[in-house]
Scaffold this motif. Structure first.
Motif, PDB file in Angstrom:
ATOM      1  N   LEU A  16      23.705  26.563  37.762  1.00  0.00           N
ATOM      2  CA  LEU A  16      23.234  27.280  36.640  1.00  0.00           C
ATOM      3  C   LEU A  16      24.970  28.264  36.092  1.00  0.00           C
ATOM      4  O   LEU A  16      25.572  27.993  34.857  1.00  0.00           O
ATOM      5  N   MET A  17      25.216  28.590  37.224  1.00  0.00           N
ATOM      6  CA  MET A  17      26.406  29.355  37.181  1.00  0.00           C
ATOM      7  C   MET A  17      27.221  28.211  36.568  1.00  0.00           C
ATOM      8  O   MET A  17      28.513  28.784  36.285  1.00  0.00           O
ATOM      9  N   GLU A  70      26.891  47.705  31.156  1.00  0.00           N
ATOM     10  CA  GLU A  70      25.725  48.099  31.968  1.00  0.00           C
ATOM     11  C   GLU A  70      26.053  49.076  33.030  1.00  0.00           C
ATOM     12  O   GLU A  70      25.422  50.507  33.747  1.00  0.00           O
ATOM     13  N   LEU A 101      23.271  57.708  35.731  1.00  0.00           N
ATOM     14  CA  LEU A 101      22.607  57.731  36.852  1.00  0.00           C
ATOM     15  C   LEU A 101      23.514  58.123  37.397  1.00  0.00           C
ATOM     16  O   LEU A 101      22.659  59.713  38.584  1.00  0.00           O
ATOM     17  N   VAL A 102      24.286  58.449  37.699  1.00  0.00           N
ATOM     18  CA  VAL A 102      25.096  58.879  38.918  1.00  0.00           C
ATOM     19  C   VAL A 102      25.379  60.787  38.672  1.00  0.00           C
ATOM     20  O   VAL A 102      25.080  61.272  39.168  1.00  0.00           O
ATOM     21  N   PHE A 148      27.157  29.468  30.943  1.00  0.00           N
ATOM     22  CA  PHE A 148      26.201  30.982  31.588  1.00  0.00           C
ATOM     23  C   PHE A 148      27.275  31.660  32.111  1.00  0.00           C
ATOM     24  O   PHE A 148      26.508  33.059  31.916  1.00  0.00           O
ATOM     25  N   GLY A 149      27.490  31.786  32.659  1.00  0.00           N
ATOM     26  CA  GLY A 149      28.281  32.417  33.799  1.00  0.00           C
ATOM     27  C   GLY A 149      29.173  33.321  33.243  1.00  0.00           C
ATOM     28  O   GLY A 149      29.249  34.854  33.479  1.00  0.00           O
ATOM     29  N   VAL A 170      26.123  42.056  31.036  1.00  0.00           N
ATOM     30  CA  VAL A 170      26.346  43.255  32.383  1.00  0.00           C
ATOM     31  C   VAL A 170      27.171  44.494  32.158  1.00  0.00           C
ATOM     32  O   VAL A 170      27.235  45.111  32.686  1.00  0.00           O
ATOM     33  N   MET A 212      27.391  35.770  31.070  1.00  0.00           N
ATOM     34  CA  MET A 212      25.772  36.777  31.859  1.00  0.00           C
ATOM     35  C   MET A 212      27.086  38.095  32.497  1.00  0.00           C
ATOM     36  O   MET A 212      26.797  38.902  32.813  1.00  0.00           O
ATOM     37  N   ILE A 213      28.106  37.786  32.579  1.00  0.00           N
ATOM     38  CA  ILE A 213      29.475  38.842  33.230  1.00  0.00           C
ATOM     39  C   ILE A 213      29.333  39.238  31.802  1.00  0.00           C
ATOM     40  O   ILE A 213      29.319  40.615  32.491  1.00  0.00           O
ATOM     41  N   ILE A 224      21.971  61.844  39.041  1.00  0.00           N
ATOM     42  CA  ILE A 224      21.608  62.271  40.495  1.00  0.00           C
ATOM     43  C   ILE A 224      22.651  63.166  41.020  1.00  0.00           C
ATOM     44  O   ILE A 224      21.876  64.019  41.589  1.00  0.00           O
ATOM     45  N   ILE A 245      24.871  53.302  34.256  1.00  0.00           N
ATOM     46  CA  ILE A 245      24.740  53.566  36.701  1.00  0.00           C
ATOM     47  C   ILE A 245      25.190  54.914  35.674  1.00  0.00           C
ATOM     48  O   ILE A 245      25.318  55.791  36.484  1.00  0.00           O
TER      49      ILE A 245
END
Lengths: 75, 687
Positions: free
Chosen positions: B346-347, A58, A65-66, A47-48, A55, A51-52, A69, A62
């Protein structure tokens, strides 16, 4: 009038910066997400890591977005 | 800082004759995390062999589980608990075997009947087909020189069989449904007939061993079928009776036997010689003395020694024997933080030598959630739902969600009341505008400003007026403020994460090592923040270069120093990761952005309900009802979306921004030998 047009173009540019990067990040994240879900189903301890990876794209949005702005406040 | 609980390693030495007592004592103490012995770790010792009762217990356990499956007893079947001593005496007086005999007799009967029903159904199907031809069943067989074939076909084979001397009987063959064909021919023509029939999609029906008209046989079979089914129903009833009679015993004995089997297998995990045994285990340091006294008192001829109390230093890990390297992690959290262990697990389970991030998650996860929601109207259902969930559910997934909803809801309430001054997307005080409504103007409550004006933030507008009423999520004057606020929160959050990294490494290797490994990142981070601040001042606020010279210079120096420190450890990554710092900080603007998106939706929905429907349809009671129903539905939608977006994004900020900076994980959770009785009641509880 010209100033108004310039303002409008800046707004359009800022919108495009966020919108298009969002689209790109979305496509990339979709692919990564599908693979991540598959991996987690096989081994929940990933999972960890998943997850990385999930993202990472992403960052693109960002940066968008910069730019937007900067476009709105600096130009 | 919340570190996992300190652990000590104990060694229990005793004579083999007291092994059973020692195992009992280990379980009754309930605090020893067993270290598996490895072969050849100590000279003269090997792995033990399982206790003699373990094999019998496992065998009985298998029987009990098979019976449970046959009788349809599941995990959820409610049963009454039986006392430990009662179930033990029942098991030792062979009750399992007796019950098994009883159950197997009925199950066998049931299986036989089921098989009989299957056979009867097959016969019935054949007879149904055969009865279409109306040929006596004994006519199909008993010939010496001719043979018969009967079956279904999709087309009439008569024309194809014209050349072969034979008798063909057909019943209305249609292409769609097919029909039944019987062919009688000479034995020598069998091959020819078969090949012709195969062209008509022929499939043979086996003729049942009956005599007389097929319709009569069919009636008899149907009668048999009904009788057998009735018998089966009776057997099912019998099984149900058995289920009611034995379910308590079976459930309780399953639990008791699995405990016995588990206890019996313990010697396989410990070291044993011909006459003695050695058990290694981890015990929380604060319980170590008590465990020592307890075990020594309970088991005769046993000696317990506390070998070491492990610190967080990695040096000790390197020096330890392989099997003693890994120390189990016992979470050391209070009642509230405990609920936040779920995301940490979870992690990954934290290592013994690092900070357990649950406490940071417990602080920041609800805080971010509350900031993103920031509305009194949405927060109250969150709090109620969360509190209800925490009270009712024991499932860990639901508990985790309920925890976030409850604490996040409290923060959302605080932010909604004191910061945004908002309820269901409408501010408490202020004047109605073309599309925006306020509670003050809507309900005519003109004393609201007296209540809120002092506590809510206000802003001086460009035209010199002061705008009261709290932070307007969508107000042009407030957007910059919200973005800046979320960036500053991000900076604090990340700085905390980097500091935790340094702290972890200091625990593990000492400060100088920690500074070399993680200190560079702290410096780079601060440097990058200062540089970005200065650049933003120049580019966005249009300040002169020399006003921000000092922070810019300090930032540049820190950045370069940080990169130089990092290069030996991380190589080129030290430079390549720098834009990531900016990305990480800007990632926190989602806190403001999600709040704004929710406010935007609420604004539009409020305008639809109040401005367009109530105002547009005329302010009658019908319009009021429609507007109110729609209002409730649409806000429920925002509320539901709020759980998803605010919950997931605040969780993501913890996982990806906070934990990645310092958290390693990969520890083993502390699992002491312990007995959990649900279906049986312990003798100790009674006493």
């Amino acid at each position: 009038m010209a100033e108004g047009e310039a303002l409008g173009l800046i707004a359009v540019g800022a919108g495009l910066a966020v919108g298009l990067t969002g689209l790109g990040a979305g496509i990339a994240e979709g692919n990564v997400g599908a693979a991540a879900v598959g991996a987690i189903t096989e081994d929940a301890s990933l999972f960890g890591k998943a997850m990385i990876f999930m993202v990472l794209p992403e960052t693109i949005v960002i940066f968008g977005l910069v730019i937007s702005i900067l476009a709105i406040f600096v130009m | 800082m919340s570190l996992p609980e300190s652990m000590s390693r104990i060694v229990i030495v005793g004579t083999k004759s007291h092994m059973d007592e020692a195992i009992e004592a280990l379980y009754s103490v309930g605090a020893v995390h067993l270290i598996d012995h490895t072969v050849d770790a100590d000279e003269g010792f090997t792995l033990g062999t399982s206790r003699p009762y373990a094999a019998k217990a496992s065998e009985r356990l298998l029987k009990v589980r098979a019976m449970e499956k046959d009788l349809g007893i599941t995990k959820k079947t409610p049963t009454a608990p039986i006392s430990e001593s009662e179930i033990k005496s029942k098991i030792s007086s062979n009750s399992v075997e007796l019950v098994e005999d009883e159950v197997i007799a009925v199950i066998d009967k049931k299986n036989d009947l089921n098989q009989r029903i299957t056979e009867l159904n097959a016969t019935k199907k054949s007879l149904e087909q055969l009865s279409k031809l109306d040929i006596d069943l004994d006519m199909y067989s008993g010939y010496r020189s001719i043979f018969s074939m009967v079956g279904t076909a999709t087309s009439d084979p008569t024309p194809l069989l014209a050349d072969i001397p034979c008798e063909v009987v057909c019943s209305g063959i249609s292409k769609k449904e097919g029909g039944v064909v019987a062919v009688f021919a000479k034995n020598e023509d069998k091959d020819k007939v078969q090949s012709v029939l195969s062209e008509c999609d022929f499939s043979e029906i086996s003729v049942p061993d009956e005599t007389g008209k097929p319709s009569a046989a069919l009636a008899k079979t149907e009668h048999d079928l009904v009788a057998t089914e009735a018998e089966l129903a009776k057997v099912e009833e019998e099984l149900n009776k058995l289920l009611d009679k034995h379910k308590d015993f079976l459930k309780a004995s399953e639990e008791e036997l699995s405990i016995e089997a588990q206890k019996g297998e313990i010697p396989v995990r410990i070291a044993a010689s011909d006459y003695s045994f050695v058990i290694d285990g981890w015990v929380p340091t604060k319980k170590a003395e008590a465990v020592k006294i307890d075990i020594e008192a309970k088991v005769e001829g046993t000696y317990v020694e506390i070998q070491e109390t492990r610190t967080r230093s990695m040096k000790e890990v390197e020096e330890a024997e392989d099997r003693f390297k890994e120390v189990p992690t016992k979470f050391n959290n209070g009642r509230i933080v405990k609920e936040f262990q779920y995301p940490t697990k979870l992690m990954s389970v934290p290592k013994y030598q690092e900070i357990d991030p649950s406490i940071l998650i417990a602080i920041f996860l609800p805080l971010f959630f509350g900031m993103m929601i920031g509305d009194v109207g949405y927060s109250i259902p969150f709090i109620i739902l969360g509190a209800y969930g925490l009270k009712v559910t024991h499932h860990k997934d639901w508990r985790a969600i309920a925890t976030v909803l409850f604490f996040g809801g409290i923060w959302a309430f605080i932010f909604g009341l004191f910061f945004y001054g908002e309820c269901l997307g409408m501010h408490f005080i202020g004047e109605n505008t073309a599309v925006e409504y306020t509670w003050e103007a809507l309900l005519g409550l003109h004393n609201l400003p007296d209540l809120f004006q002092g506590i809510l933030p206000s802003i001086v507008l460009d035209n010199g007026e002061i705008e009261y009423g709290g932070v307007h999520k969508l107000g042009a004057d407030w957007i910059g403020f919200q973005l800046k606020l979320s960036v500053y929160i991000g900076i604090c959050h990340l700085l905390l994460a980097y500091c935790c990294g340094v702290y972890n490494k200091t625990l593990q290797h000492g400060f100088s090592h920690a500074f070399k490994e993680k200190g560079g990142w702290v410096l780079s981070f601060i440097g990058m923040v200062l540089i970005c601040y200065s650049l933003a001042m120049i580019l966005i606020n249009g300040q002169a270069f020399d006003t921000v010279m000092i922070p810019l210079a300090i930032g540049a120096v820190l950045l370069v120093a940080g990169v130089i420190l990092n290069i030996p450890e991380d190589g080129m990554q030290a430079v390549l990761e720098l834009p990531g710092i900016v990305g990480g900080i800007l990632s926190y603007t989602r806190i403001a952005a999600i709040g704004m998106s929710k406010a935007g939706m609420a604004l539009a929905f409020n305008y639809i309900c109040i401005g367009m429907i109530y105002g547009g349809l005329g302010e009658g009671p019908i319009a009021l009802v429609i507007a109110f129903a729609l209002f409730a539905f649409l806000h429920l939608m925002i509320w539901t979306l709020g759980i998803l977006s605010a919950g997931l994004h605040s969780l993501r900020l913890q996982f990806v921004e906070l934990m990645v900076k310092f958290y390693e994980g990969g520890g083993v959770e502390y699992e002491p030998l312990k007995i959990k009785r649900v279906k049986t009641t312990s003798n100790k509880d009674k006493a």
